[in-house]
Scaffold this motif. Structure first.
Motif: not given
Length: 71
Positions: A20, A22, A24-25, A27, A44, A46
């Motif tokens: 993932f 992400d 935009r943070q 999740l 994850l 970021r």
């Protein structure tokens, strides 16, 4: 977003990893777990910039153990 995550969970199954990306943070790992993702098989990412996000996406797509790349 919720629908794509539910479909993604079905795609991953139990033997593959999901990445993932992400930027935009939005999740949260607990939300992924509540949708049925095995957090031991979730990565994850970021990234701080769009360039880093694109790089992470490209590298994840090259990995044979990754079944799902969500960005």
């Amino acid at each position: 977003m919720a629908l794509s995550l539910r479909v993604g969970r079905e795609v991953v199954g139990t033997k593959h990893r999901a990445v993932f990306i992400d930027q935009r943070q939005v999740l949260h790992p607990l939300a992924l777990a509540s949708l049925g993702f095995d957090l031991t098989r979730v990565v994850l990412v970021r990234p701080a910039t769009e360039r880093e996000a694109l790089w992470a996406c490209e590298e994840s797509l090259r990995c044979s153990g990754v079944r799902l790349v969500w960005a």
